[in-house]
Structure formats: C-alpha cells, structure tokens
Design a protein around this motif. Structure first.
Motif, mmCIF file in Angstrom:
data_model
loop_
_atom_site.group_PDB
_atom_site.id
_atom_site.type_symbol
_atom_site.label_atom_id
_atom_site.label_comp_id
_atom_site.label_asym_id
_atom_site.label_seq_id
_atom_site.Cartn_x
_atom_site.Cartn_y
_atom_site.Cartn_z
ATOM 1 N N MET A 89 0.915 -1.146 0.155
ATOM 2 C CA MET A 89 -0.093 0.005 -0.143
ATOM 3 C C MET A 89 1.074 1.347 -0.094
ATOM 4 N N SER A 90 0.628 2.273 -0.925
ATOM 5 C CA SER A 90 1.248 3.430 -0.913
ATOM 6 C C SER A 90 1.159 4.178 0.552
ATOM 7 N N SER A 91 2.417 4.988 0.706
ATOM 8 C CA SER A 91 2.341 5.699 1.836
ATOM 9 C C SER A 91 1.329 6.862 2.007
ATOM 10 N N LYS A 92 0.997 7.300 1.184
ATOM 11 C CA LYS A 92 -0.060 8.346 0.939
ATOM 12 C C LYS A 92 -1.282 7.829 1.243
ATOM 13 N N LEU A 93 -1.455 6.547 0.764
ATOM 14 C CA LEU A 93 -2.761 5.862 1.305
ATOM 15 C C LEU A 93 -2.855 5.321 2.590
ATOM 16 N N GLU A 94 -1.660 4.788 2.909
ATOM 17 C CA GLU A 94 -1.597 4.461 4.429
ATOM 18 C C GLU A 94 -1.916 5.774 5.404
ATOM 19 N N ASP A 95 -1.369 6.883 5.035
ATOM 20 C CA ASP A 95 -1.420 8.103 5.874
ATOM 21 C C ASP A 95 -2.968 8.602 5.730
ATOM 22 N N SER B 160 -11.363 25.819 4.688
ATOM 23 C CA SER B 160 -10.955 24.860 3.798
ATOM 24 C C SER B 160 -9.354 25.403 3.545
ATOM 25 N N PRO B 161 -8.426 24.622 3.492
ATOM 26 C CA PRO B 161 -7.064 25.009 3.560
ATOM 27 C C PRO B 161 -6.905 25.570 1.996
ATOM 28 N N THR B 162 -5.958 26.550 2.037
ATOM 29 C CA THR B 162 -5.503 27.017 0.847
ATOM 30 C C THR B 162 -4.671 26.286 0.088
ATOM 31 N N LEU C 52 -1.989 23.066 1.297
ATOM 32 C CA LEU C 52 -2.135 21.838 0.794
ATOM 33 C C LEU C 52 -0.818 21.556 -0.113
ATOM 34 N N LYS C 53 -0.239 22.470 -0.643
ATOM 35 C CA LYS C 53 1.022 21.844 -1.356
ATOM 36 C C LYS C 53 2.216 21.894 -0.157
ATOM 37 N N ALA C 54 1.884 22.765 0.931
ATOM 38 C CA ALA C 54 3.153 22.640 1.882
ATOM 39 C C ALA C 54 2.986 21.287 2.504
ATOM 40 N N MET C 55 1.749 20.795 2.682
ATOM 41 C CA MET C 55 1.597 19.598 3.461
ATOM 42 C C MET C 55 1.851 18.298 2.686
ATOM 43 N N GLU D 266 4.612 18.587 0.391
ATOM 44 C CA GLU D 266 5.738 18.626 0.655
ATOM 45 C C GLU D 266 6.402 18.000 1.680
ATOM 46 N N SER D 267 5.876 18.361 2.961
ATOM 47 C CA SER D 267 6.359 17.994 4.283
ATOM 48 C C SER D 267 6.042 16.332 4.314
ATOM 49 N N GLU D 268 5.104 15.717 3.743
ATOM 50 C CA GLU D 268 5.128 14.207 3.617
ATOM 51 C C GLU D 268 5.963 13.547 2.815
ATOM 52 N N GLU D 269 6.540 14.254 1.762
ATOM 53 C CA GLU D 269 7.617 13.468 0.881
ATOM 54 C C GLU D 269 8.976 13.502 1.590
#
Length: 126
Positions: free
Chosen positions: A1-7, A112-114, A118-121, A123-126
């Motif tokens: 399972m991908s990390s994004k999906l697991e998260d 709603s996040p801007t 969302l892009k910052a979140m 980037e921080s996950e990668e």
C-alpha cells in the motif's frame, strides 16, 4: 500500500476514534476508508490521486456564495437562513469555509485549506 494511502487511512481511523461516541460519524468514516480500499483493489489509485490533484486546483474550487469580513458577521447572516444549498461555501476574512448544519440546527463553518497550505502539507509528507 502506498504511503499516501496508508497516511490517509490512518487519519480516517484516528478521526473515527475521536468520534467513537457518534456511531453515524464512525460509519461514515469507515465507508470512506472502504471506498479507498475499493479504488485500490480495482487498480485505480493513480486515477484517484490525479483526481485529487484536479480537485485541488484553484479553478476547481467552489466560489463563495457570500463574503464576510468576520466570522461573527457570517454567523449572524447564517442565523437568518432557514436553509442553504448543499455544500455552500462562504468567504470569511479571505478564507473559504464550507457550511453545514448540525442536527440541533446550529450552523458549522469548516475552513478549507488554501492551495498553498495543501502543497506545503504534500511537500512535508515527501
């Protein structure tokens, strides 16, 4: 399972745990998790993530029904509304908020996040 999906699934599980006293909320979150498992099982996760990117594009975002300088102004206006269209969005002090009504009749504003947030979140996950 991908990390994004697991998260994402872990987040759904955590939120369900926070709402364990509300069986309807837990069922809704479990259904969302099940839908994600289904998308993965039929081999469409990449399509799903592409869809997420498209939905998160600024031009795809809903336009606000009304704009207010403060949350108090928005709440005062909401109290005068017997109903609102499904998924109504209001702009409050430059930020978008989805409006929903609780069973007790109280209006709830969900910020709603801007796009930048969302892009910052991401980037921080990668």
């Amino acid at each position: 399972m991908s990390s994004k999906l697991e998260d994402l699934l872990s987040s759904l599980e955590a939120v369900a745990g926070q709402h364990s006293s509300d069986p309807e909320a837990v069922t809704t979150l479990e259904t969302a998790a099940l839908a994600l498992h289904f998308i993965r099982r039929i081999g469409r996760m990449n399509d799903f993530w592409e869809y997420v990117k498209a939905v998160n594009a600024e031009e795809a975002w809903p336009k606000p029904l009304r704009s207010f300088a403060t949350e108090d102004e928005a709440r005062a206006w909401l109290r005068t509304q017997p109903t609102l269209p499904y998924e109504t969005v209001l702009e409050i002090a430059g930020a978008l908020h989805t409006v929903t009504r609780m069973r007790d009749g109280e209006w709830v504003l969900i910020r709603s996040p801007t796009i930048e947030e969302l892009k910052a979140m991401e980037e921080s996950e990668e």
